[in-house]
Design a protein around this motif. Structure first.
Motif, PDB file in Angstrom:
ATOM      1  N   UNK A   1     -10.350  15.273   0.587  1.00  0.00           N
ATOM      2  CA  UNK A   1      -9.540  14.059   0.440  1.00  0.00           C
ATOM      3  C   UNK A   1     -10.053  13.100  -0.629  1.00  0.00           C
ATOM      4  N   UNK A   2     -11.301  13.209  -0.995  1.00  0.00           N
ATOM      5  CA  UNK A   2     -11.883  12.214  -1.895  1.00  0.00           C
ATOM      6  C   UNK A   2     -11.413  12.343  -3.344  1.00  0.00           C
ATOM      7  N   UNK A   3     -10.666  13.391  -3.668  1.00  0.00           N
ATOM      8  CA  UNK A   3     -10.142  13.516  -5.031  1.00  0.00           C
ATOM      9  C   UNK A   3      -8.960  12.588  -5.262  1.00  0.00           C
ATOM     10  N   UNK A   4      -8.409  12.045  -4.169  1.00  0.00           N
ATOM     11  CA  UNK A   4      -7.260  11.146  -4.268  1.00  0.00           C
ATOM     12  C   UNK A   4      -7.702   9.688  -4.385  1.00  0.00           C
TER      13      UNK A   4
ATOM     14  N   UNK B   1     -15.957   5.764  -1.729  1.00  0.00           N
ATOM     15  CA  UNK B   1     -15.980   4.798  -2.828  1.00  0.00           C
ATOM     16  C   UNK B   1     -15.278   5.341  -4.068  1.00  0.00           C
ATOM     17  N   UNK B   2     -15.402   6.653  -4.300  1.00  0.00           N
ATOM     18  CA  UNK B   2     -14.787   7.261  -5.472  1.00  0.00           C
ATOM     19  C   UNK B   2     -13.254   7.263  -5.377  1.00  0.00           C
ATOM     20  N   UNK B   3     -12.738   6.989  -4.170  1.00  0.00           N
ATOM     21  CA  UNK B   3     -11.283   6.949  -3.976  1.00  0.00           C
ATOM     22  C   UNK B   3     -10.720   5.540  -4.107  1.00  0.00           C
TER      23      UNK B   3
ATOM     24  N   UNK C   1      -5.277   1.738   0.646  1.00  0.00           N
ATOM     25  CA  UNK C   1      -5.770   1.167   1.903  1.00  0.00           C
ATOM     26  C   UNK C   1      -6.435   2.275   2.705  1.00  0.00           C
ATOM     27  N   UNK C   2      -7.665   2.022   3.127  1.00  0.00           N
ATOM     28  CA  UNK C   2      -8.364   2.950   4.015  1.00  0.00           C
ATOM     29  C   UNK C   2      -8.805   2.188   5.254  1.00  0.00           C
ATOM     30  N   UNK C   3      -8.423   2.710   6.421  1.00  0.00           N
ATOM     31  CA  UNK C   3      -8.766   2.078   7.695  1.00  0.00           C
ATOM     32  C   UNK C   3      -9.819   2.942   8.388  1.00  0.00           C
ATOM     33  N   UNK C   4     -11.029   2.402   8.520  1.00  0.00           N
ATOM     34  CA  UNK C   4     -12.143   3.106   9.157  1.00  0.00           C
ATOM     35  C   UNK C   4     -12.159   2.740  10.642  1.00  0.00           C
ATOM     36  N   UNK C   5     -11.705   3.656  11.489  1.00  0.00           N
ATOM     37  CA  UNK C   5     -11.586   3.340  12.913  1.00  0.00           C
ATOM     38  C   UNK C   5     -11.920   4.554  13.779  1.00  0.00           C
ATOM     39  N   UNK C   6     -12.967   5.289  13.384  1.00  0.00           N
ATOM     40  CA  UNK C   6     -13.209   6.507  14.142  1.00  0.00           C
ATOM     41  C   UNK C   6     -14.603   6.672  14.688  1.00  0.00           C
ATOM     42  N   UNK C   7     -15.618   6.259  13.973  1.00  0.00           N
ATOM     43  CA  UNK C   7     -16.987   6.490  14.407  1.00  0.00           C
ATOM     44  C   UNK C   7     -17.787   5.212  14.221  1.00  0.00           C
ATOM     45  N   UNK C   8     -18.099   4.557  15.322  1.00  0.00           N
ATOM     46  CA  UNK C   8     -18.748   3.244  15.263  1.00  0.00           C
ATOM     47  C   UNK C   8     -20.266   3.364  15.314  1.00  0.00           C
ATOM     48  N   UNK C   9     -20.816   4.083  14.335  1.00  0.00           N
ATOM     49  CA  UNK C   9     -22.258   4.221  14.220  1.00  0.00           C
ATOM     50  C   UNK C   9     -22.682   3.840  12.806  1.00  0.00           C
ATOM     51  N   UNK C  10     -23.828   3.224  12.707  1.00  0.00           N
ATOM     52  CA  UNK C  10     -24.293   2.652  11.442  1.00  0.00           C
ATOM     53  C   UNK C  10     -24.348   3.665  10.299  1.00  0.00           C
ATOM     54  N   UNK C  11     -25.167   4.671  10.427  1.00  0.00           N
ATOM     55  CA  UNK C  11     -25.378   5.611   9.324  1.00  0.00           C
ATOM     56  C   UNK C  11     -24.099   6.362   8.973  1.00  0.00           C
TER      57      UNK C  11
ATOM     58  N   UNK D   1       0.837  -1.205   0.000  1.00  0.00           N
ATOM     59  CA  UNK D   1       0.000   0.000   0.000  1.00  0.00           C
ATOM     60  C   UNK D   1       0.871   1.254   0.000  1.00  0.00           C
ATOM     61  N   UNK D   2       0.622   2.149  -0.955  1.00  0.00           N
ATOM     62  CA  UNK D   2       1.429   3.362  -1.093  1.00  0.00           C
ATOM     63  C   UNK D   2       0.681   4.623  -0.664  1.00  0.00           C
ATOM     64  N   UNK D   3      -0.620   4.649  -0.883  1.00  0.00           N
ATOM     65  CA  UNK D   3      -1.441   5.792  -0.471  1.00  0.00           C
ATOM     66  C   UNK D   3      -2.467   5.303   0.533  1.00  0.00           C
ATOM     67  N   UNK D   4      -2.339   5.796   1.772  1.00  0.00           N
ATOM     68  CA  UNK D   4      -3.114   5.255   2.895  1.00  0.00           C
ATOM     69  C   UNK D   4      -3.911   6.363   3.567  1.00  0.00           C
ATOM     70  N   UNK D   5      -5.140   6.031   3.948  1.00  0.00           N
ATOM     71  CA  UNK D   5      -5.983   6.960   4.689  1.00  0.00           C
ATOM     72  C   UNK D   5      -6.528   6.247   5.917  1.00  0.00           C
ATOM     73  N   UNK D   6      -6.507   6.942   7.033  1.00  0.00           N
ATOM     74  CA  UNK D   6      -7.043   6.386   8.284  1.00  0.00           C
ATOM     75  C   UNK D   6      -8.007   7.383   8.898  1.00  0.00           C
ATOM     76  N   UNK D   7      -9.190   6.916   9.230  1.00  0.00           N
ATOM     77  CA  UNK D   7     -10.165   7.743   9.931  1.00  0.00           C
ATOM     78  C   UNK D   7     -10.173   7.328  11.394  1.00  0.00           C
ATOM     79  N   UNK D   8      -9.537   8.128  12.237  1.00  0.00           N
ATOM     80  CA  UNK D   8      -9.444   7.812  13.659  1.00  0.00           C
ATOM     81  C   UNK D   8      -8.023   7.504  14.067  1.00  0.00           C
ATOM     82  N   UNK D   9      -7.199   8.528  14.212  1.00  0.00           N
ATOM     83  CA  UNK D   9      -5.782   8.349  14.553  1.00  0.00           C
ATOM     84  C   UNK D   9      -5.592   7.806  15.959  1.00  0.00           C
TER      85      UNK D   9
END
Length: 255
Positions: free
Chosen positions: A168-171, A195-197, A175-185, A105-113
């Motif tokens: 950020x979505x223009x990139x 998805x566009x990324x 690998x994207x790690x979703x680890x910040x908000x544990x709510x359904x919606x 993975x070369x370009x990485x995004x993480x939601x929830x540092x």
């Protein structure tokens, strides 16, 4: 708690190892990455970083933008408490390292540092990768930015996820790690926004898919999205792939 226990029992009954996998891509991922027994030198670095946080008795004011910690009773918390209750475990940090290394993975995004345990491990997997990680709490963001200041390839931003994603979505991300908000919606919204990324070889990793009934429902929604072709349920994470050359298939893998 009872919800998670019941879901884990169900998971044990339906999960398998590499012997139940017929997809060459998933089989190789499981055998060469998930079950890789190599004692990488970077594991010591990961452990040292995490242990340093677990020993830090300093306090910090926490502003939770998500549902918050189930165990915290006050906004003032010790660094060691955050690391223990909210930080990525050692074994999961090692797996993140292996995933980043194996998938190159070369370009990485993480939601929830948070305190950067996962951030640190992912970056070690590919030191040349460019990582952007978003943290909603200003104090935690500042603390982690200072702690990881030697990692020049990590860009730590303090922002609300919704606001940050606009720029950020223009990139394109590997690998994207979703680890910040544990709510359904909210989880579904972040997924659909990003998805566009995604490209053919991207992976989206969702933390705590059995954290609540709502999170499990969010994971089921993600699995059914037409752009998602392969998913892997490891109980604590859900991995979604977008490989157009593969028939849509869902796997449940024991780690």
């Amino acid at each position: 708690m009872w919800y998670q226990i019941i879901q884990y029992i169900k998971f044990l009954f339906k999960s398998t190892n590499q012997h139940g996998v017929h997809s060459p891509f998933v089989y190789n991922l499981v055998t060469k990455c998930f079950y890789d027994k190599t004692d990488y030198l970077e594991y010591k670095t990961i452990k040292t970083y995490r242990n340093k946080l677990l020993k830090n008795k300093n306090t910090i004011q926490v502003n939770d933008l998500g549902p918050g910690s189930r165990k915290a009773k006050t906004n003032e918390r010790q660094i060691c408490e955050i690391a223990h209750t909210s930080g990525t475990t050692y074994n999961r940090a090692k797996l993140l390292f292996r995933l980043s290394k194996y998938l190159k993975s070369e370009n990485i995004l993480e939601l929830g540092t948070s305190l950067g345990i996962a951030t640190h491990a992912i970056s070690l997997g590919n030191p040349k990768a460019s990582s952007t990680t978003i943290e909603g709490c200003p104090n935690i963001s500042a603390f982690t930015k200072n702690t990881l200041k030697e990692f020049k390839t990590i860009n730590i931003q303090n922002a609300d996820f919704k606001d940050a994603l606009i720029s950020l979505t223009h990139k394109s991300y590997d690998l994207i790690f979703f680890d910040g908000n544990h709510q359904k919606e909210t989880t579904i919204n972040y997924f659909e926004t990003l998805l566009k990324s995604a490209h053919n070889d991207s992976v989206f990793i969702f933390d705590d898919i059995y954290w609540s009934k709502g999170m499990t429902q969010a994971w089921e929604t993600i699995k059914q999205n037409t752009k998602v072709t392969v998913t892997i349920d490891t109980f604590f994470w859900g991995l979604a792939f977008f490989r157009k050359e593969q028939v849509k298939e869902h796997f449940t893998i024991r780690l």
